[in-house]
Design an enzyme around this catalytic site. Structure first.
Site, short mmCIF file in Angstrom:
data_model
loop_
_atom_site.label_atom_id
_atom_site.label_comp_id
_atom_site.label_asym_id
_atom_site.label_seq_id
_atom_site.Cartn_x
_atom_site.Cartn_y
_atom_site.Cartn_z
N ASP A 149 -10.41 9.44 4.68
CA ASP A 149 -9.43 10.34 5.13
C ASP A 149 -9.27 11.17 4.86
O ASP A 149 -9.55 12.31 4.12
CB ASP A 149 -8.51 9.48 4.23
CG ASP A 149 -7.03 9.77 4.45
OD1 ASP A 149 -6.88 10.95 4.88
OD2 ASP A 149 -6.15 9.30 3.38
N TYR A 173 0.62 -1.09 0.12
CA TYR A 173 0.19 -0.06 0.05
C TYR A 173 1.02 1.13 -0.14
O TYR A 173 0.93 2.23 -0.74
CB TYR A 173 -0.63 -0.11 1.13
CG TYR A 173 -1.52 1.16 1.78
CD1 TYR A 173 -3.02 1.54 0.48
CD2 TYR A 173 -1.37 2.06 2.19
CE1 TYR A 173 -3.47 2.81 0.81
CE2 TYR A 173 -2.26 3.50 1.94
CZ TYR A 173 -3.43 3.72 1.89
OH TYR A 173 -4.03 4.63 1.63
#
Lengths: 125, 125
Positions: free
Chosen positions: A36, A12
């Site tokens: 986020d 990631y």
């Protein structure tokens, strides 16, 4: 499962730094959610997640996992990483702590990133 | 709110290192939950939380907040800290990442600690 999660985290962070966006999206389960930073609206599903990562995909950037911060417990994990982006002669450095939950196949089903503007450093290049 | 949360985190880590247990319990709202480590059964309420901290309260120990890891977003926060306990000539060092959610009064309503046995170092004193 621990190794599978650790591999997914490393992958990631690497992909957030280098792309392509589609490979990041593929780390997520189809119905996964992304928050986020924490406290902002939750994005759900591959299309919304693709849109989110496309924004950083357009920037000159690199990332580094803070390997000593990776903590895995059950099917969840947290880790800190640094992302540096360069825009218009400025260098933006952000070091969030991400929380991720995984399904049995090792796909991310939930991501929540902990950071605020205070954690962003801006310097001339 | 950010300052209130930061103060609570500093206070929490200090008290986990030095006690007394009752002062730790008072940082929590009455119905708060504790999941430590993540993946184990959730403890709810002051009585269950007191019982949890009483275990470490009996040990020779100290703690240190990794101040560079504190991340606050909305009414939630994550941070890494080190706890060293000394038992029977052995020194146990654990550095978990804790996630906390706070109410408007600055009391902890949820704590989840991310760590596993892999994150524990055991050395002779």
């Amino acid at each position: 499962m621990t190794k599978q999660i650790r591999d997914a985290i490393e992958q990631y962070v690497k992909l957030v730094g280098a792309g392509p966006t589609e490979a990041i999206v593929e780390l997520y389960a189809p119905d996964a959610t992304v928050e986020d930073p924490v406290g902002t609206p939750v994005r759900q599903g591959h299309a919304a997640i693709r849109e989110f990562y496309d924004v950083i995909g357009a920037l000159d950037r690199d990332t580094e996992l803070r390997a000593d911060t990776v903590r895995i417990a059950g099917n969840e994990a947290v880790f800190m990483f640094t992302i540096v982006t360069r825009v218009a002669g400025q260098r933006f450095t952000l070091t969030p702590i991400d929380m991720m939950e995984f399904d049995d196949a090792g796909k991310i089903i939930r991501m929540r990133a902990f950071w605020s503007q205070e954690d962003m450093a801006i310097e001339p290049e």
